[in-house]
Design an enzyme around this catalytic site. Sequence first.
Site, PDB file in Angstrom:
ATOM      1  N   LYS A   1       0.818  -1.211   0.000  1.00 35.92           N
ATOM      2  CA  LYS A   1       0.000   0.000   0.000  1.00 35.92           C
ATOM      3  C   LYS A   1       0.857   1.269   0.000  1.00 35.92           C
ATOM      4  O   LYS A   1       0.424   2.311  -0.463  1.00 35.92           O
ATOM      5  CB  LYS A   1      -0.931  -0.008   1.212  1.00 35.92           C
ATOM      6  CG  LYS A   1      -1.774  -1.279   1.333  1.00 35.92           C
ATOM      7  CD  LYS A   1      -3.166  -1.045   0.894  1.00 35.92           C
ATOM      8  CE  LYS A   1      -4.144  -2.203   0.915  1.00 35.92           C
ATOM      9  NZ  LYS A   1      -3.844  -3.505   1.372  1.00 35.92           N
TER      10      LYS A   1
HETATM   11  C1  LIG Z   1      -4.488  -4.667   0.918  1.00 32.05           C
HETATM   12  C2  LIG Z   1      -3.732  -5.926   0.884  1.00 32.05           C
HETATM   13  C3  LIG Z   1      -4.071  -6.966   0.011  1.00 32.05           C
HETATM   14  C4  LIG Z   1      -5.276  -6.906  -0.880  1.00 32.05           C
HETATM   15  O1  LIG Z   1      -5.138  -5.913  -1.876  1.00 32.05           O
HETATM   16  P1  LIG Z   1      -6.430  -5.368  -2.626  1.00 32.05           P
HETATM   17  O2  LIG Z   1      -5.936  -4.248  -3.489  1.00 32.05           O
HETATM   18  O3  LIG Z   1      -7.377  -4.900  -1.560  1.00 32.05           O
HETATM   19  O4  LIG Z   1      -6.994  -6.489  -3.411  1.00 32.05           O
HETATM   20  C5  LIG Z   1      -3.257  -8.081  -0.017  1.00 32.05           C
HETATM   21  N1  LIG Z   1      -2.182  -8.203   0.795  1.00 32.05           N
HETATM   22  C6  LIG Z   1      -1.834  -7.225   1.645  1.00 32.05           C
HETATM   23  C7  LIG Z   1      -0.648  -7.427   2.516  1.00 32.05           C
HETATM   24  C8  LIG Z   1      -2.573  -6.052   1.718  1.00 32.05           C
HETATM   25  O5  LIG Z   1      -2.220  -5.079   2.558  1.00 32.05           O
END
Ligand SMILES: *Cc1c(COP(=O)(O)O)cnc(C)c1O
Length: 465
Positions: free
Chosen positions: A112
């Site tokens: 993120k």
């Molecule tokens: C947010 C997240 C996901 C999922 O990603 P999306 O974009 O919501 O599908 C997978 N793994 C981790 C570690 C995350 O923080």
Amino acid sequence: MQYISTRGTAPTLSFQDVTLAGLANDGGLYVPQAWPTLSREQIADLAGLDYIETCVRICAPFVAGSLNEDEFRALAKEAYGGFAHAAITPLVQLDAQQWLLELFHGPTLAFKDVALQLLGQLFARFLDKSDRHLTIIGATSGDTGSAAIHALAGLDTVDVFMMHPKGRISDVQRRQMTTIVAPNVYNIAIEGSFDDAQAHVKRMFGDPAMNARFDLSAVNSINWARLMAQVVYYFYAAVRLGAPHRKVAFSVPTGNFGDVFAGYVAAQMGLPIERLIVATNVNDILHRALSAGDYSVGDVTATAAPSMDIQVSSNFERLLFDLGGRDGPALARMMTGFETDRRMTIPEDMRIGSSLFTSARIDAEDMSMALRWAREASGQLIDPHTAIGLAAARGSDIAPDVPVVTLATAHPAKFGDAVERAAGERPRLPARLGSLMDREERCTTLPGSYEAIAAFVAEHARARS
Ligand SMILES: *Cc1c(COP(=O)(O)O)cnc(C)c1O
């Protein structure tokens, strides 16, 4: 570039406005009016470019009209300057076919950061010129919240209210939010699940009283700019593995369908992607939707991969918009029906359009096996989310000469307990996190009622200027 809503009636916006708005006011999500495309030659020309320059080339058509190339490059440099790896998103080879794309070298150890560090720069830049003051409302299953708080702490043109489901995120995830002491950051632990928190956010965006007083905005993956930032690493990785002359497959641990949607965007832009493998845990609404057309909300089960403990995947609407021929009013009817019934059937003809995708549901046992396999095959300790992606990648029927890249979405130390249970080894927190586990925490616990949350925001947020 102009942006339109998936539900067809919200105003068309520029990149700047779509970044600051988050959600469209007709309940839909913003998407570019048309997908820009790169020719084979333009993709071949990405070879040898570093991450920042790749980012500038891929994002240029999306930011056009709001930022010129030099302005955007300066923001990208600032955003990725703090990453702990010089390649920003390095590839790691596991065996002859399987690769990891490490997306966790940012400040909060999850992918993120790749999007939110850039979004923080965009917010600072656009608000600096506008005299607006934003109230950011977010719900997090753990990683978005910490990445958003790190990206926006101290920015005096925004206040950030971040809700997480109390007791359902890891200690490291929580501490990465609650130990940030900044006057514009408010952490809220609410009783309930992530989906409950998300529903409160949606309701606040539709609440006329709150909108009259506050300039509300969102940083969750419904924000277009985040998805744009994520498109970059699909190109960056694929080009390193031989694109456009060779196809590459990606396996994506999926929750809100943001990360994998960015892969879909890369494919629309011309990147030759063999397959996008949508990997879910036992919260498998997306697997059911893609494999059988059954998009119906079940109960959320808490798992070792909490960032994927999601039933309603907001960004799926963006895919449905394209698969249904970009018919806003028709999609609006479909989504309204879904919001009432908590279920819908994806029509067969829409599914045929999605042959780019396959999906897999990975349970705790398969997750643990993949985690141990990575340890044994190549000495890599991986996190449970990444292990779900890897399990799906290894179980897929991709031809042996096509490289399969699993997106490594979190550093194993972010989910240390779960990794230790599966692999018998405890990953160490990178030294750059310092005294995270000892610092004092700041957080307010609220009951899961909308009124309590709205009252808290109203009491602490700065009103519209
Ligand atoms: C947010 C997240 C996901 C999922 O990603 P999306 O974009 O919501 O599908 C997978 N793994 C981790 C570690 C995350 O923080």
